[in-house]
Write a protein that holds these residues in place. Structure first.
Motif, short mmCIF file in Angstrom:
data_model
loop_
_atom_site.label_atom_id
_atom_site.label_comp_id
_atom_site.label_asym_id
_atom_site.label_seq_id
_atom_site.Cartn_x
_atom_site.Cartn_y
_atom_site.Cartn_z
N VAL A 43 1.58 6.54 2.09
CA VAL A 43 2.12 5.56 1.15
C VAL A 43 2.08 4.18 1.78
CG1 VAL A 43 3.61 7.29 0.07
CG2 VAL A 43 4.52 5.88 1.93
N PRO A 45 2.08 -0.42 0.47
CA PRO A 45 1.72 -1.38 -0.59
C PRO A 45 0.21 -1.48 -0.77
CG PRO A 45 2.44 -2.52 1.39
CD PRO A 45 2.70 -1.07 1.63
N ASN A 46 -0.19 -2.14 -1.86
CA ASN A 46 -1.61 -2.36 -2.10
C ASN A 46 -2.22 -3.11 -0.92
OD1 ASN A 46 -1.49 -1.17 -4.60
ND2 ASN A 46 -1.24 -3.09 -5.73
N LYS A 50 -4.58 2.61 2.74
CA LYS A 50 -4.42 4.03 2.39
C LYS A 50 -5.74 4.67 2.01
CE LYS A 50 -1.49 3.27 -0.97
NZ LYS A 50 -1.53 1.79 -0.95
N GLN A 92 -10.27 8.71 -7.03
CA GLN A 92 -9.69 8.01 -8.19
C GLN A 92 -10.67 7.99 -9.36
OE1 GLN A 92 -7.64 4.27 -7.69
NE2 GLN A 92 -7.18 4.71 -5.55
N GLU A 173 -4.58 9.11 -5.09
CA GLU A 173 -3.82 8.84 -6.30
C GLU A 173 -4.05 9.91 -7.37
OE1 GLU A 173 -1.48 6.75 -7.07
OE2 GLU A 173 -1.48 5.79 -5.13
N ASN A 176 -2.80 9.38 -11.06
CA ASN A 176 -3.29 8.29 -11.92
C ASN A 176 -3.64 8.82 -13.30
OD1 ASN A 176 -3.04 6.08 -10.30
ND2 ASN A 176 -5.22 5.74 -9.99
N HIS A 202 1.28 6.18 -4.81
CA HIS A 202 2.05 4.95 -5.00
C HIS A 202 3.50 5.25 -5.34
CE1 HIS A 202 -0.63 1.56 -4.57
NE2 HIS A 202 -1.56 2.14 -5.30
N ASP A 203 3.74 6.29 -6.09
CA ASP A 203 5.09 6.61 -6.56
C ASP A 203 5.89 7.24 -5.42
OD1 ASP A 203 7.36 7.97 -7.75
OD2 ASP A 203 6.39 7.69 -9.70
N TYR A 241 7.76 -3.26 1.45
CA TYR A 241 7.44 -3.47 0.04
C TYR A 241 8.05 -4.75 -0.53
CZ TYR A 241 5.64 1.32 -0.33
OH TYR A 241 4.92 2.48 -0.18
#
Length: 262
Positions: A43, A45-46, A50, A92, A173, A176, A202-203, A241
């Motif tokens: 995990v 942030p963008n 990752k 993805q 992900e 998604n 992300h979650d 974050y």
């Protein structure tokens, strides 16, 4: 969904993995371990690295330095098919699937186990049918893959990975485009497999609920790792974050549960 039985879970070690491109360093000596049968989440942030790390693990990127080790073997020494027998990928987005039916896309997962001229046999057909049933898209088997919704495509890609019989499942992900029910279904399925699983998520609430351990990346570095309850702290969320949150125990599962504050 009922998880099909899997054997031969792989131990994964990323050892000081560094990745650079065009003078930019995206990963700064990342160390990560996933023990056989574990579900490990990555995990952050963008832009934290990752997906880059995941691609180094499954081989579409080659680390600039360091190495990826699968059951004690340097993954760089493995051929493409040999690596694919050990590691299956749920990306993805799918490429190379235009015009194919869902059944044909899922059957592609059997190719690492065949010579290039071999046709699918009855055993392959049974595996494909079982995987389609497992992820809930059996009724879509004859549909063109590119005509499906995002969530339907994602479940079909999970089915393709399952028929590959991997020791390690790498998922970028995987929730998604999925509605809440199918998010829970897919992650529950992954959690129940005996294969090792490495997931980019992300979650954070899903990561806390379904992962045995988490690695938090920030700017290409591991800034925290361990069980979700030890890793997901209010201080870390603020620092990495930039958000305020309160963390308590989920009333049913006891897993960390995050509530974000304005």
């Amino acid at each position: 969904m009922t998880a099909p039985e899997r054997t031969g879970a792989v131990e994964l070690r990323a050892e000081a993995v560094r990745y650079e491109i065009d003078g930019n360093t995206l990963l700064h000596g990342v160390d990560l371990t996933a023990r056989p049968g574990e579900t490990v989440g990555v995990v952050g942030p963008n832009g934290s690295g990752k997906t880059t790390l995941l691609r180094c693990v499954y081989g579409t990127l080659r680390p600039t330095a360091g190495r990826v080790v699968l059951d004690g073997v340097d993954a760089a020494s493995l051929g493409v098919k040999e690596r694919a027998r050990r590691v299956a990928v749920v990306p993805q987005d799918a490429s190379g699937t235009f015009g194919l039916t869902v059944r044909e896309v899922v059957a592609m997962g059997r190719s690492p186990h065949k010579r290039f001229w071999e046709q699918d046999g009855p055993g392959d057909a049974r595996r494909v049918a079982g995987a389609l049933e497992t992820v809930g898209v059996a009724a879509l088997a004859a549909r063109r893959f590119d005509e499906l919704s995002g969530g339907e495509r994602q479940r079909a890609l999970v089915a393709r990975a399952l028929v590959q019989d991997p020791g390690l499942l790498a998922l970028d992900e995987p929730t998604n485009h999925l509605d809440i029910r199918h998010q829970l279904d897919v992650l529950g399925l992954v959690q129940d497999l005996t294969a090792t699983a490495l997931l980019v998520l992300h979650d954070l609430n899903l990561a806390a609920s379904f992962c045995d351990r988490l690695y938090v990346l920030d700017a290409g570095r591991v800034v925290a790792s361990g069980p979700p309850g030890a890793v997901l702290t209010e201080e870390l969320l603020a620092e990495v974050y930039g958000v305020r949150a309160r963390i308590g125990a989920h009333p049913t599962t006891g897993a960390p549960h995050l509530v974000y504050l304005p």
